[in-house]
Structures are given as structure tokens and as C-alpha cells.
Write a protein that holds these residues in place. Sequence first.
Motif, short mmCIF file in Angstrom:
data_model
loop_
_atom_site.label_atom_id
_atom_site.label_comp_id
_atom_site.label_asym_id
_atom_site.label_seq_id
_atom_site.Cartn_x
_atom_site.Cartn_y
_atom_site.Cartn_z
N VAL A 1 0.84 -1.20 0.00
CA VAL A 1 0.00 0.00 0.00
C VAL A 1 0.87 1.25 0.00
O VAL A 1 0.61 2.21 -0.74
CB VAL A 1 -0.96 -0.01 1.20
CG1 VAL A 1 -1.64 1.34 1.37
CG2 VAL A 1 -1.99 -1.11 1.04
N LEU A 2 1.93 1.25 0.80
CA LEU A 2 2.83 2.41 0.82
C LEU A 2 3.47 2.62 -0.55
O LEU A 2 3.61 3.77 -1.01
CB LEU A 2 3.92 2.23 1.88
CG LEU A 2 3.48 2.35 3.33
CD1 LEU A 2 4.69 2.16 4.25
CD2 LEU A 2 2.82 3.68 3.60
N ASN A 3 3.86 1.54 -1.21
CA ASN A 3 4.44 1.65 -2.56
C ASN A 3 3.42 2.19 -3.56
O ASN A 3 3.76 3.02 -4.41
CB ASN A 3 4.97 0.30 -3.03
CG ASN A 3 6.23 -0.11 -2.30
OD1 ASN A 3 6.95 0.73 -1.77
ND2 ASN A 3 6.47 -1.40 -2.23
N ALA A 4 2.18 1.75 -3.46
CA ALA A 4 1.14 2.23 -4.37
C ALA A 4 0.88 3.71 -4.14
O ALA A 4 0.73 4.48 -5.10
CB ALA A 4 -0.14 1.42 -4.18
N VAL A 5 0.82 4.13 -2.88
CA VAL A 5 0.60 5.54 -2.57
C VAL A 5 1.76 6.38 -3.07
O VAL A 5 1.56 7.46 -3.65
CB VAL A 5 0.39 5.74 -1.05
CG1 VAL A 5 0.42 7.20 -0.67
CG2 VAL A 5 -0.91 5.10 -0.61
N ALA A 6 2.98 5.89 -2.89
CA ALA A 6 4.15 6.63 -3.36
C ALA A 6 4.13 6.77 -4.88
O ALA A 6 4.46 7.82 -5.42
CB ALA A 6 5.43 5.92 -2.91
N ARG B 1 1.50 9.42 -5.75
CA ARG B 1 2.01 10.76 -5.44
C ARG B 1 3.07 11.19 -6.45
O ARG B 1 3.11 12.35 -6.86
CB ARG B 1 2.57 10.78 -4.02
CG ARG B 1 1.53 10.54 -2.96
CD ARG B 1 1.21 11.80 -2.20
NE ARG B 1 0.07 11.64 -1.34
CZ ARG B 1 0.14 11.40 -0.03
NH1 ARG B 1 1.31 11.28 0.54
NH2 ARG B 1 -0.96 11.29 0.67
N ALA B 2 3.93 10.25 -6.86
CA ALA B 2 4.98 10.58 -7.83
C ALA B 2 4.38 10.95 -9.19
O ALA B 2 4.96 11.73 -9.94
CB ALA B 2 5.94 9.40 -7.98
#
Length: 64
Positions: free
Chosen positions: A47-52, A55-56
Motif C-alpha cells: 500500500v505504501l508503494n502504491a501511494v508513493a 504521489r509521484a
Amino acid sequence: MLGWREFVDGKVINFFDFLMVLLWILGMMMWWGPYLWKSYKAVYEEVLNAVAALRASGIGPVSY
């Protein structure tokens, strides 16, 4: 109301159709093999990777 009958193509699914679908799903599960669970940490990191990634790409929180 505790539930409802499912409609497919405007028709109520009868028990035989339900049983055939259930047997197909069980057969596919046996073909795919056993289900492997992910840990909470692994899901959290995904989930953190998907959010990052979002955002990118310029997608961020929305203010209403």
C-alpha cells in the motif's frame, strides 16, 4: 430483508446454476493450488508503494 436473489441476464439463478458455478470455482481453486496469505506487513508495504507511485505521478490528497 436479510438477502436477495441474484439476477444474471434478467433471470434468477436457480440452485443448479449456483451449484455448477460453485463446482467450477472449487475446480479452479484446486488447479491454482493452495492460497498463500500475505502478512500485514507485506500488505502495508505494498500500500505504501502504491501511494508513493500515485504521489509521484502527481495524484495527491483531495480537499473538498
